[in-house]
Each structure stands twice: as C-alpha cells, then as structure tokens.
Design a protein around this motif. Structure first.
Motif, PDB file in Angstrom:
ATOM      1  N   GLY A   7       0.638  -1.294   0.075  1.00 35.82           N
ATOM      2  CA  GLY A   7      -0.030  -0.022   0.211  1.00 35.82           C
ATOM      3  C   GLY A   7       0.907   1.284  -0.076  1.00 35.82           C
ATOM      4  N   LEU A   8       2.125   1.341  -0.776  1.00 33.66           N
ATOM      5  CA  LEU A   8       2.993   2.149  -0.547  1.00 33.66           C
ATOM      6  C   LEU A   8       2.824   3.245  -1.896  1.00 33.66           C
ATOM      7  CD1 LEU A   8       6.022   0.559   1.069  1.00 33.66           C
ATOM      8  CD2 LEU A   8       4.077   1.989   1.985  1.00 33.66           C
ATOM      9  N   ALA A  61       0.996  14.392  -5.432  1.00 35.76           N
ATOM     10  CA  ALA A  61       0.464  15.686  -5.465  1.00 35.76           C
ATOM     11  C   ALA A  61       0.359  16.486  -3.987  1.00 35.76           C
ATOM     12  CB  ALA A  61      -0.949  15.717  -6.135  1.00 35.76           C
ATOM     13  N   ALA A  62      -0.107  15.588  -2.940  1.00 38.25           N
ATOM     14  CA  ALA A  62      -0.168  15.832  -1.780  1.00 38.25           C
ATOM     15  C   ALA A  62       0.829  15.051  -0.781  1.00 38.25           C
ATOM     16  CB  ALA A  62      -1.806  15.579  -1.468  1.00 38.25           C
ATOM     17  N   GLU A  63       1.110  15.619   0.385  1.00 34.96           N
ATOM     18  CA  GLU A  63       1.977  15.148   1.185  1.00 34.96           C
ATOM     19  C   GLU A  63       1.555  13.835   1.702  1.00 34.96           C
ATOM     20  OE1 GLU A  63       4.916  16.490   4.781  1.00 34.96           O
ATOM     21  OE2 GLU A  63       3.387  17.626   4.405  1.00 34.96           O
ATOM     22  N   ARG A  64       2.201  12.864   1.997  1.00 31.39           N
ATOM     23  CA  ARG A  64       1.947  11.499   2.153  1.00 31.39           C
ATOM     24  C   ARG A  64       2.158  11.420   3.834  1.00 31.39           C
ATOM     25  NH1 ARG A  64       3.623   6.379   3.422  1.00 31.39           N
ATOM     26  NH2 ARG A  64       2.408   4.730   2.912  1.00 31.39           N
ATOM     27  N   HIS A  65       1.250  10.975   4.594  1.00 34.88           N
ATOM     28  CA  HIS A  65       1.531  10.776   6.197  1.00 34.88           C
ATOM     29  C   HIS A  65       1.208   9.159   6.265  1.00 34.88           C
ATOM     30  CE1 HIS A  65       1.248  14.929   7.150  1.00 34.88           C
ATOM     31  NE2 HIS A  65       0.413  15.103   5.765  1.00 34.88           N
ATOM     32  N   SER A  66       2.013   8.602   7.230  1.00 35.01           N
ATOM     33  CA  SER A  66       2.168   7.294   7.765  1.00 35.01           C
ATOM     34  C   SER A  66       2.729   6.954   9.119  1.00 35.01           C
ATOM     35  CB  SER A  66       2.733   6.477   6.648  1.00 35.01           C
ATOM     36  OG  SER A  66       3.123   5.222   7.205  1.00 35.01           O
ATOM     37  N   GLU A  67       2.162   6.147   9.891  1.00 34.46           N
ATOM     38  CA  GLU A  67       2.728   5.932  11.157  1.00 34.46           C
ATOM     39  C   GLU A  67       4.317   5.467  11.038  1.00 34.46           C
ATOM     40  OE1 GLU A  67       0.112   3.613  13.353  1.00 34.46           O
ATOM     41  OE2 GLU A  67      -1.333   5.535  13.627  1.00 34.46           O
ATOM     42  N   THR A  68       4.342   4.667   9.959  1.00 34.63           N
ATOM     43  CA  THR A  68       5.453   4.035   9.824  1.00 34.63           C
ATOM     44  C   THR A  68       6.761   4.755   8.733  1.00 34.63           C
ATOM     45  OG1 THR A  68       4.811   2.775   7.887  1.00 34.63           O
ATOM     46  CG2 THR A  68       4.579   1.745   9.899  1.00 34.63           C
ATOM     47  N   SER A  69       6.313   5.869   8.550  1.00 31.60           N
ATOM     48  CA  SER A  69       7.336   6.687   7.491  1.00 31.60           C
ATOM     49  C   SER A  69       8.460   7.225   8.556  1.00 31.60           C
ATOM     50  CB  SER A  69       6.567   7.564   6.638  1.00 31.60           C
ATOM     51  OG  SER A  69       5.930   8.647   7.554  1.00 31.60           O
ATOM     52  N   ASN A  70       9.504   7.634   7.732  1.00 34.25           N
ATOM     53  CA  ASN A  70      10.582   8.409   8.377  1.00 34.25           C
ATOM     54  C   ASN A  70      10.405   9.915   7.747  1.00 34.25           C
ATOM     55  OD1 ASN A  70      11.824   6.211   9.885  1.00 34.25           O
ATOM     56  ND2 ASN A  70      12.578   5.344   8.156  1.00 34.25           N
ATOM     57  N   SER A  74       9.854   8.809   3.815  1.00 41.53           N
ATOM     58  CA  SER A  74      10.278   7.538   3.277  1.00 41.53           C
ATOM     59  C   SER A  74       9.859   6.363   3.869  1.00 41.53           C
ATOM     60  CB  SER A  74      11.720   7.493   3.173  1.00 41.53           C
ATOM     61  OG  SER A  74      12.352   7.396   4.475  1.00 41.53           O
ATOM     62  N   GLU A  75       9.614   5.252   3.254  1.00 42.91           N
ATOM     63  CA  GLU A  75       9.284   4.154   3.860  1.00 42.91           C
ATOM     64  C   GLU A  75      10.355   2.911   3.747  1.00 42.91           C
ATOM     65  OE1 GLU A  75       6.531   3.288   5.562  1.00 42.91           O
ATOM     66  OE2 GLU A  75       5.117   4.762   5.223  1.00 42.91           O
ATOM     67  N   THR A  76      10.413   2.130   4.465  1.00 46.09           N
ATOM     68  CA  THR A  76      11.545   1.009   4.112  1.00 46.09           C
ATOM     69  C   THR A  76      11.014  -0.371   4.356  1.00 46.09           C
ATOM     70  OG1 THR A  76      12.499   1.120   6.360  1.00 46.09           O
ATOM     71  CG2 THR A  76      13.493   2.609   4.679  1.00 46.09           C
ATOM     72  N   PHE A  77      11.424  -1.340   3.627  1.00 48.76           N
ATOM     73  CA  PHE A  77      10.736  -2.740   3.980  1.00 48.76           C
ATOM     74  C   PHE A  77      12.031  -3.735   3.176  1.00 48.76           C
ATOM     75  CE2 PHE A  77       8.884  -1.398  -0.019  1.00 48.76           C
ATOM     76  CZ  PHE A  77       9.276  -2.542  -0.736  1.00 48.76           C
ATOM     77  N   TYR A  78      11.832  -4.974   3.466  1.00 53.37           N
ATOM     78  CA  TYR A  78      12.850  -5.936   3.084  1.00 53.37           C
ATOM     79  C   TYR A  78      12.015  -6.848   2.173  1.00 53.37           C
ATOM     80  CZ  TYR A  78      16.359  -3.914   6.114  1.00 53.37           C
ATOM     81  OH  TYR A  78      17.242  -3.311   6.743  1.00 53.37           O
ATOM     82  N   GLU A 113      13.905   1.157  -0.057  1.00 51.13           N
ATOM     83  CA  GLU A 113      13.434   2.540   0.324  1.00 51.13           C
ATOM     84  C   GLU A 113      12.642   3.197  -0.503  1.00 51.13           C
ATOM     85  OE1 GLU A 113      15.062   6.336   3.031  1.00 51.13           O
ATOM     86  OE2 GLU A 113      16.509   5.235   1.832  1.00 51.13           O
ATOM     87  N   VAL A 114      11.334   3.814  -0.217  1.00 52.22           N
ATOM     88  CA  VAL A 114      10.523   4.403  -0.951  1.00 52.22           C
ATOM     89  C   VAL A 114      10.558   5.729  -0.504  1.00 52.22           C
ATOM     90  CG1 VAL A 114       8.309   4.637  -2.180  1.00 52.22           C
ATOM     91  CG2 VAL A 114       9.354   2.341  -1.603  1.00 52.22           C
ATOM     92  N   THR A 115      10.882   6.790  -1.351  1.00 55.61           N
ATOM     93  CA  THR A 115      10.716   8.258  -0.815  1.00 55.61           C
ATOM     94  C   THR A 115       9.860   8.800  -1.553  1.00 55.61           C
ATOM     95  OG1 THR A 115      13.393   7.898  -0.428  1.00 55.61           O
ATOM     96  CG2 THR A 115      12.279  10.273  -0.376  1.00 55.61           C
ATOM     97  N   TYR A 116       9.224   9.834  -0.765  1.00 57.87           N
ATOM     98  CA  TYR A 116       8.003  10.681  -1.416  1.00 57.87           C
ATOM     99  C   TYR A 116       8.456  12.247  -1.709  1.00 57.87           C
ATOM    100  CZ  TYR A 116       5.633   6.306  -0.301  1.00 57.87           C
ATOM    101  OH  TYR A 116       5.253   4.987  -0.032  1.00 57.87           O
TER     102      TYR A 116
END
Length: 266
Positions: free
Chosen positions: A21-22, A54-63, A76-80, A87-90
């Motif tokens: 869902g990223l 287009a809009a800022e993304r918010h998430s409890e797991t993001s850095n 950004s979000e990281t996973f393995y 690393e996915v950077t917005y």
C-alpha cells in the motif's frame, strides 16, 4: 541495462511496493534511482524508489527527512523483500518545481554558488533524474528531464568542482614548495577528484557526493580529455613513488589544470 535489471523490470518493480500500500492514489510518477537504475548494483545494494505525489503523504511507519523546501521534509518507507532493503521516498510535485527554480539561469547569473543553492539531498535528486528507470509517469519524467537540461544545474556543479579543484591545487603547490610532500600528496589527490568530477559533470554525469561510483561514471561519460586507463592509473596512484613523490604530484596537478582549461562551465 544488465540481465538482472531486465528480470526485475519484467517482474514489475512496483509489485512489492503496491502490495504494501505504498503507492498513493495521487502519485504522478515513480522511478527507480541509484545504482540499481543503472545496472551498477550488487548483492548488497539497496533498492531506492522515488515517488512523486500531488499531496504530502502521512504514515505512522514513515521516516521524515529535512529538506530546505516547502514543506521542509520528505518522507520515506523502508521494507525488506528478497533479502534486499527497499526504500521508497516521497517527493511532492511542487517540491520538484522549487528545486528546479533554485538552479535557474537567473540564479546562476546572479553569482550564487552551488553550496548556497541546493542541499546534498536535493542535488542527489536532480542528478539522478537523468538516469532513473521510470515505473510509471514517463511523460512527467521526460518533461522534467528536459527542464533540468535547460537549467543551470550542470553549470552550478561544474563551477563548484572546478573551484574546489583549484583550491586544492593551490594547497598542493604551497605544500610542495615548503617540502611538505605528504600533505602535498593528499592535496593533489583531492584536487584530482574534484577535477575529474568537473570533467564528468560537464558531460552530464553527476554524483560527486558519491565518489564510490566515479569509475562507473567515468566509463559512462567516456570523456575525450582523458582515457579511462590514464584516469585509473592516477586514481590508484600507480606511478607514485614514496621515496620521490614530486613527479607524481606535479603530473597530477598538471592534469588538473589541463582539465580546468577543457571543461566548459555553461
């Protein structure tokens, strides 16, 4: 693109990202950047993906990482996946406009130096755009690549690298004259690195903040001013004689000055 990269493209880079869902609904583009985008990665490399929204993304797991933009952060979000760190950077579409405005010809002609224009993270983003691997939003990527080429980005970086090289050459000459050969050696190496960066930036190969990729960038640029064999001999200090380092130092400084004469700043 190497075989591994082709396989990754066919397997769909976005699949692991979408499964988590990223990929926001308002994303206008996504692209792979860094070593994987160029086929330079290895078994220990991370995978980096930039997503433009287009809009800022918010998430409890993001850095959150600071940038001198509005808003003053990227997330950004990281996973393995498959033993790889992803690393996915917005980035916001509006933030890209701000970065490109910072490297306009108007700003350049005002005499602003690169360090006062872009942060390292911004410079890295712009430098990666030309060699990214688009996953979707190809038209957005192509349009902004053209904007980058038309900007003063290349000139900003070339001028900075040439200035840094010149400063190091002056240091080396002074140290050489005073008999401080160890310091002169170090200064000559620093000057050489900056001079090569200027040569590569002049050819559109950016990334001076990541010297580990300089040999790859050199091969990609294939500058006429210096062969890879000659570059690599100097980079690895092949002809350096600790008992008599003056000839090597002098040769390096001469090459730095020759490169400065050849590289166009605009």
């Amino acid at each position: 693109m190497d075989h591994d990269m082709q396989k990754m493209a066919m397997a769909d880079w976005l699949a692991p990202v979408r499964e988590r869902g990223l990929v926001p609904d308002d994303a206008v583009a996504a692209f792979v950047v860094g070593s994987a985008a160029r086929g330079w990665h290895n078994a220990r490399s991370d995978f980096d993906i930039y997503v433009v929204t287009a809009a800022e993304r918010h998430s409890e797991t993001s850095n959150s990482m600071p940038v001198p933009l509005d808003p003053p952060r990227v997330r950004s979000e990281t996973f393995y996946e498959h033993d790889k760190r992803w690393e996915v950077t917005y980035w916001l579409d509006s933030q890209i406009d701000q970065m490109l405005a910072k490297v306009s010809w108007e700003v350049y002609e005002a005499g602003t130096v690169a360090e006062d224009v872009l942060s390292r993270r911004e410079e890295l983003w712009l430098g990666r755009l030309g060699n990214c691997l688009p996953l979707f939003g190809e038209e957005w990527v192509d349009r902004n690549r053209k904007r980058l080429v038309a900007s003063a980005f290349r000139s900003f970086l070339v001028v900075r690298s040439l200035g840094d090289a010149d400063d190091a050459v002056e240091d080396a000459l002074g140290q050489l004259e005073s008999g401080d050969l160890e310091s002169a050696t170090v200064s000559a190496r620093i000057a050489f690195g900056h001079a090569i960066d200027a040569l590569l930036e002049g050819a559109g190969e950016f990334g001076s903040h990541l010297p580990k990729w300089r040999p790859n960038r050199f091969k990609a640029a294939a500058p006429e001013a210096l062969s890879f064999e000659d570059y690599w001999a100097l980079e690895t200090m092949r002809g350096y004689d600790p008992a008599d380092p003056r000839p090597w130092i002098t040769d390096v400084l001469t090459i730095c000055q020759d490169i400065a004469m050849r590289v166009e700043t605009s």
